[in-house]
Design an enzyme around this catalytic site. Structure first.
Site, PDB file in Angstrom:
ATOM      1  N   ASP A  22       0.825  -1.208   0.000  1.00 43.95           N
ATOM      2  CA  ASP A  22       0.000   0.000   0.000  1.00 43.95           C
ATOM      3  C   ASP A  22       0.866   1.267   0.000  1.00 43.95           C
ATOM      4  OD1 ASP A  22      -3.037  -1.072   1.106  1.00 43.95           O
ATOM      5  OD2 ASP A  22      -1.306  -2.348   1.452  1.00 43.95           O
ATOM      6  N   ASP A  35      -1.685  -2.829  -3.937  1.00 42.15           N
ATOM      7  CA  ASP A  35      -1.980  -1.402  -3.865  1.00 42.15           C
ATOM      8  C   ASP A  35      -0.703  -0.592  -4.091  1.00 42.15           C
ATOM      9  OD1 ASP A  35      -4.607  -1.975  -3.501  1.00 42.15           O
ATOM     10  OD2 ASP A  35      -4.782  -1.106  -1.508  1.00 42.15           O
ATOM     11  N   TYR A  87      -2.266   3.915  -6.356  1.00 43.70           N
ATOM     12  CA  TYR A  87      -3.464   4.664  -5.956  1.00 43.70           C
ATOM     13  C   TYR A  87      -3.865   5.682  -7.018  1.00 43.70           C
ATOM     14  CZ  TYR A  87      -3.208   2.407  -1.443  1.00 43.70           C
ATOM     15  OH  TYR A  87      -3.192   1.464  -0.452  1.00 43.70           O
ATOM     16  N   ASN A  99      -6.770  -4.149  -4.336  1.00 48.41           N
ATOM     17  CA  ASN A  99      -8.049  -3.616  -4.796  1.00 48.41           C
ATOM     18  C   ASN A  99      -7.895  -2.324  -5.596  1.00 48.41           C
ATOM     19  OD1 ASN A  99      -7.373  -2.816  -1.951  1.00 48.41           O
ATOM     20  ND2 ASN A  99      -9.024  -1.354  -2.286  1.00 48.41           N
ATOM     21  N   HIS A 136     -11.734  -2.868   6.877  1.00 48.04           N
ATOM     22  CA  HIS A 136     -11.757  -4.148   6.160  1.00 48.04           C
ATOM     23  C   HIS A 136     -11.857  -5.355   7.105  1.00 48.04           C
ATOM     24  CE1 HIS A 136     -10.790  -1.729   2.685  1.00 48.04           C
ATOM     25  NE2 HIS A 136      -9.667  -1.328   3.235  1.00 48.04           N
TER      26      HIS A 136
END
Length: 535
Positions: A199, A226, A229, A282, A374
């Protein structure tokens, strides 16, 4: 530890093939001493929750290539004797009317050898472009530069290679870069340091994570989803830390694809010399016209899915010395009737623990997570695959998705288990969505509703029928399987000592480069745990 680990040589009765092993003699705890009492480190109020994204004029991301000069060079492991290298030539376009470049207009060539400026091998590869298209008035479309993928073969293990990429016929070759191949698979053969990031995004916190990671000199990096972004932006380049709140009425979840090019330039100083193994998160979904998703992820990265018998790049495996890595897909069908599950069964059946004693799995969203963000989102995936991973003795599971750090005790089916894997969430790379702070057990009102959990493949939430959380969806205090949690940005380092001992270290950005936030020896016990056997 002061950067040094004292060791003594001992004969481990549970070892592999009579090999001598080194057992660490330090104050660092090990899983043999666990399970550990749950611990939460409060958020340091002197830190910021996040930072702004880098803009396109930042020197770390600005385009300096001209014409068909290569940029965004990216290495990835293939087989033990092969390495993928990818790069981009030509300039991407975004606007109402874009004209895709012709991939056949430029060659995909790598020259390489074991001496600087002495290239004994040359190999050609393939090239492609991808588009991000939106059939809605006013939205800008995107077409990429030409993306090249070349596979270098015949490489010797643990060897330094020098290489250049580009099109020699156009006189457009890169500067010289270099990399060192992984050690050959074997029970006493391991990379020195493996970096783990998740991320990460492209913020000023991301730059700190990147700089700390470089300082730790990894031989290999795992990127657990991720990446850029880009989907926090609409197509005119306006971004936000919360897409749904800032852009609630967009006809489709837009994305600003030039962020991928900025990210590729930002990462190149490391990815051009250290292999990066990625798995989708995602934020890589990026839906567009004709229900197409993950277009950028699939086009930009060469991963060894074909080499490992997988039908696509959403899941694959590879070896690095004596470690077998499983890169699993949480955003493609994972049910027990799926192609992914069938592939995973075959892959695990072919693992030889006498050659690759360590088995490490990664995917993006964690199965074990005590944060509200989450919370229990992928119960369906856990219920489908956990038994298979447990029966085959996966030692370590690495996830992202939650923008904080959490290390679990050995666990299986929400129960402490000395032979279960250690799960670690490390989605704290620094992205624009900011750090996660709240835990589902902080107070009753923070426990998410069962109906709000789940993913694209179903909702499998349930109240527990036994244990400390019996009759509830959430624990009332930090779960016993959650050993350590802290909201801070950072990265992880894996150092495999031998076939039974692995040192895990979490480095926080807020510390000096040599600082340690969390550290643990993960110890395999093949003489005790049937699923960790070397046979």
């Amino acid at each position: 530890m002061n950067g040094e680990t004292m060791v003594v040589v001992v004969m481990l009765l549970t070892g592999c093939g009579g090999l001598e092993q080194t057992r660490p003699e330090t104050d660092i705890p090990s899983t043999v001493e666990g399970p550990f009492a749950p611990r939460t480190v409060p958020f340091d109020g002197t830190l910021t929750l996040g930072s702004e994204d880098l803009n396109g004029s930042n020197p770390r991301v600005v385009r300096t290539a001209t014409g068909m000069e290569p940029e965004q060079i990216f290495l990835a492991l293939s087989t033990p004797d092969a390495m993928w290298v990818s790069w981009v030539t030509g300039e991407a376009q975004i606007g109402q009317n874009v004209e895709p470049l012709d991939p056949s207009s430029v060659a995909s060539v790598v020259v390489y050898g074991t001496g600087t400026n002495r290239y004994t091998d040359s190999v050609n590869g393939t090239s492609e472009i991808y588009n991000q298209l939106y059939p809605f008035e006013g939205l800008d479309n995107y077409t990429s530069g030409i993306i090249h993928h070349v596979r270098m073969t015949g490489l010797e293990p643990d060897t330094l290679y020098f290489y250049r990429v580009g099109d020699p016929y156009l006189g457009s070759m890169s500067d010289e870069h270099f990399f060192t191949t992984m050690p050959a698979p074997g029970p006493a053969s391991f990379p020195t340091r493996i970096g783990v990031i998740g991320d990460i995004g492209l913020t000023y916190n991301s730059t700190s994570t990147f700089d700390h990671l470089v300082q730790n000199r990894p031989d290999l990096v795992l990127m657990v989803g991720d990446l850029t972004y880009a989907d926090l932006y609409v197509t005119n380049g306006t971004g936000s830390s919360s897409y749904s709140q800032t852009f609630p009425d967009t006809p489709i979840h837009e994305t600003y694809q030039p962020r991928w090019d900025l990210w590729g330039r930002f990462m190149e100083p490391l990815t051009s010399s250290v292999p990066f193994m990625v798995i989708e998160g995602n934020h890589e979904k990026e839906p567009q016209m004709d229900n197409r998703t993950f277009a950028s992820y699939q086009a930009r990265f060469a991963v060894p899915f074909k080499e490992s018998g997988s039908p696509n790049s959403f899941y694959y495996s590879f070896d690095a010395g004596g470690i077998h890595f499983l890169m699993l897909g949480a955003y493609t069908d994972y049910s027990q009737s799926s192609a992914q599950y069938a592939w995973l069964e075959r892959d695990l059946a072919n693992v030889n623990r006498s050659v690759t004693p360590w088995l490490i799995a990664t995917w993006h969203p964690p199965w074990y997570n005590s944060y509200t963000a989450h919370y229990r989102e992928v119960e369906c995936m856990r219920m489908s695959m956990e038994d298979l991973l447990y029966q085959n003795g996966v030692d370590l599971v690495l996830n992202g998705h939650i923008h904080a750090y959490e290390r679990m005790n050995r666990v299986y089916n929400y129960t402490l288990d000395d032979c279960g894997p250690v799960h670690i969430t490390i989605g704290d790379g620094g992205n624009h969505e900011k750090i996660a702070l709240k835990h589902a057990d902080d107070e009753p009102g923070l426990c998410p509703d069962i109906s709000s959990t789940g993913d694209d493949f179903g909702t499998c939430g349930f109240n527990f029928d036994s244990g400390p959380a019996a009759g509830r969806f959430c624990w009332q205090s930090q779960p016993e399987w959650s050993a350590y949690r802290e909201a801070s940005f950072g990265h992880g380092i894996i150092e495999v000592i031998n076939s039974t001992h692995l040192l895990w270290t979490w480095h926080r950005n807020q510390d000096l480069f040599s600082g340690v936030g969390d550290q643990l020896y993960i110890v395999r016990q093949p003489g005790i745990c049937f699923n960790q056997s070397f046979e």
